[in-house]
Scaffold this active site. Structure first.
Site, PDB file in Angstrom:
ATOM      1  N   CYS A   1       0.877  -1.164   0.000  1.00  0.00           N
ATOM      2  CA  CYS A   1       0.000   0.000   0.000  1.00  0.00           C
ATOM      3  C   CYS A   1       0.915   1.214   0.000  1.00  0.00           C
ATOM      4  O   CYS A   1       1.494   1.544   1.031  1.00  0.00           O
ATOM      5  CB  CYS A   1      -0.919   0.019   1.225  1.00  0.00           C
ATOM      6  SG  CYS A   1      -1.880   1.540   1.340  1.00  0.00           S
TER       7      CYS A   1
ATOM      8  N   CYS B   1      -0.423   4.296   2.352  1.00  0.00           N
ATOM      9  CA  CYS B   1      -0.385   4.170   3.808  1.00  0.00           C
ATOM     10  C   CYS B   1       0.160   2.785   4.160  1.00  0.00           C
ATOM     11  O   CYS B   1       1.360   2.580   4.058  1.00  0.00           O
ATOM     12  CB  CYS B   1      -1.756   4.463   4.429  1.00  0.00           C
ATOM     13  SG  CYS B   1      -3.163   3.748   3.579  1.00  0.00           S
ATOM     14  N   SER B   2      -0.663   1.870   4.597  1.00  0.00           N
ATOM     15  CA  SER B   2      -0.178   0.516   4.887  1.00  0.00           C
ATOM     16  C   SER B   2      -1.348  -0.446   4.977  1.00  0.00           C
ATOM     17  O   SER B   2      -1.377  -1.311   5.838  1.00  0.00           O
ATOM     18  CB  SER B   2       0.636   0.496   6.176  1.00  0.00           C
ATOM     19  OG  SER B   2      -0.122   0.993   7.243  1.00  0.00           O
ATOM     20  N   CYS B   3      -2.332  -0.278   4.077  1.00  0.00           N
ATOM     21  CA  CYS B   3      -3.505  -1.148   4.068  1.00  0.00           C
ATOM     22  C   CYS B   3      -3.091  -2.612   4.003  1.00  0.00           C
ATOM     23  O   CYS B   3      -2.164  -2.966   3.262  1.00  0.00           O
ATOM     24  CB  CYS B   3      -4.390  -0.828   2.860  1.00  0.00           C
ATOM     25  SG  CYS B   3      -4.892   0.891   2.799  1.00  0.00           S
TER      26      CYS B   3
END
Lengths: 226, 108
Positions: free
Chosen positions: A107, A110-112
């Site tokens: 991601c 962000c950091s999905c």
């Protein structure tokens, strides 16, 4: 990764204490949620993959209706905590690897991450290093993880920038004929479902990533200052 | 709380303009404040891999514009060779997800 308290941890403590003081939730609510969040790991994902490897009908369901397939193995994306916190994210896609196609997930924004299935993401997955570089130099990043794939294979990077969440369904490795689901699940580790590692007999843990010790560490609660 | 519990009957979404297999180009649009259309994908041409769901756009949702027009989202597939100059591997691809309004048809 540097082993030191970060600005964000300090911020979290401050916001949490303020929320408790204002009565948004209680310390007990927070403790229960934290305990749940910290105990989820990749076990759900491992079981899903092992079951898909042994049951072609289930595998078809994993690909066509992944949220239902998750429910069949006890993971409910609508009620992931079991304590009434619904998820807004009900769009899971399981990416099927083949002998000529390998997926890897990131991601960049962000950091999905598919937390109900895989638990918390590893720190490197959230780092700008991984998020910026994987889309541009995927094979170099995979090589840093020890994975070198032939040039004839297609490497497909999946940038999960919206509400879909993704997980890789790796190719079942050779040398696993006749294995039970339990034995198969043991070699389906977190990194194989992100796409930076391939499962194989005997590989039951992900590689340990380097940790840099802090030069001036801040002691955590209860620790003495070194 | 999921959005489904907030409004009574959601307005129907804008008609989906693309189907799987269609060639599309990511529009170069100015965006103020928040967006989830990455800079690296602006102007790139790819094909629709699949339709995913209808929802508010990232340009509307963070501002609590629950009444804004919802759009069809798609997973779009790009050739890495088309995204990065000198990318050396022929077959590598990248997929990402975009709402309808960020895409325009790129012909056949």
């Amino acid at each position: 990764m540097v082993e030191e308290i970060t600005d964000f941890e300090v911020l979290e403590i401050a916001v949490r204490e303020l929320a408790i003081e204002k009565g948004l939730f209680t310390a007990e609510d927070h403790r229960k949620f934290t305990e749940w969040a910290e105990q989820i790991g990749p076990v759900g994902g491992s079981r899903l993959v092992a079951k898909a490897w042994t049951d072609p009908v289930y595998k078809a369901r994993v690909l066509s209706d992944p949220i239902s397939a998750c429910r069949e193995i006890g993971i409910d994306w609508a009620e992931p905590t079991g304590s009434g916190t619904p998820s807004d994210y009900m769009n899971l896609r399981v990416l099927e690897d083949t002998p000529t196609l390998h997926h890897v997930i990131v991601c960049t924004l962000c950091s999905c991450y598919p937390r109900p299935l895989l638990g918390h993401s590893p720190y490197w997955y959230r780092s700008p290093n991984y998020r910026r570089r994987l889309i541009r130099w995927p094979r170099q990043i995979l090589a840093e993880f020890g994975l070198a794939l032939p040039p004839e294979m297609e490497i497909r990077v999946e940038d999960s920038n919206q509400k879909c969440r993704f997980m890789v369904l790796p190719v079942r490795p050779s040398g696993t004929d006749g294995w039970t689901e339990k034995e198969l699940a043991e070699i389906v580790t977190r990194d194989t479902m992100i796409g930076v590692a391939l499962p194989r007999p005997g590989r039951t843990a992900d590689d340990v990533r380097p940790v840099h010790k802090a030069r001036r560490p801040v002691p955590h609660e209860g620790e003495a200052r070194p | 709380m999921s959005r489904q519990t907030k409004s009574a009957v959601p307005k129907s979404a804008a008609p989906a303009r693309f189907n799987a297999g269609d060639r599309v180009q990511v529009r170069e649009l100015p965006n103020l404040f928040y967006t989830r259309t990455q800079m690296y994908i602006r102007g790139a041409t790819g094909i629709i891999a699949e339709r995913t769901y209808e929802d508010l756009t990232p340009e509307d949702e963070p501002w609590n514009r629950d009444d804004a027009q919802r759009e069809q989202y798609y997973i779009v597939r790009f050739r890495q060779k088309d995204l990065w100059p000198g990318y050396p591997f022929e077959g590598d691809t990248l997929q990402t997800e975009l709402p309808d309004g960020w895409l325009e048809s790129a012909g056949k």
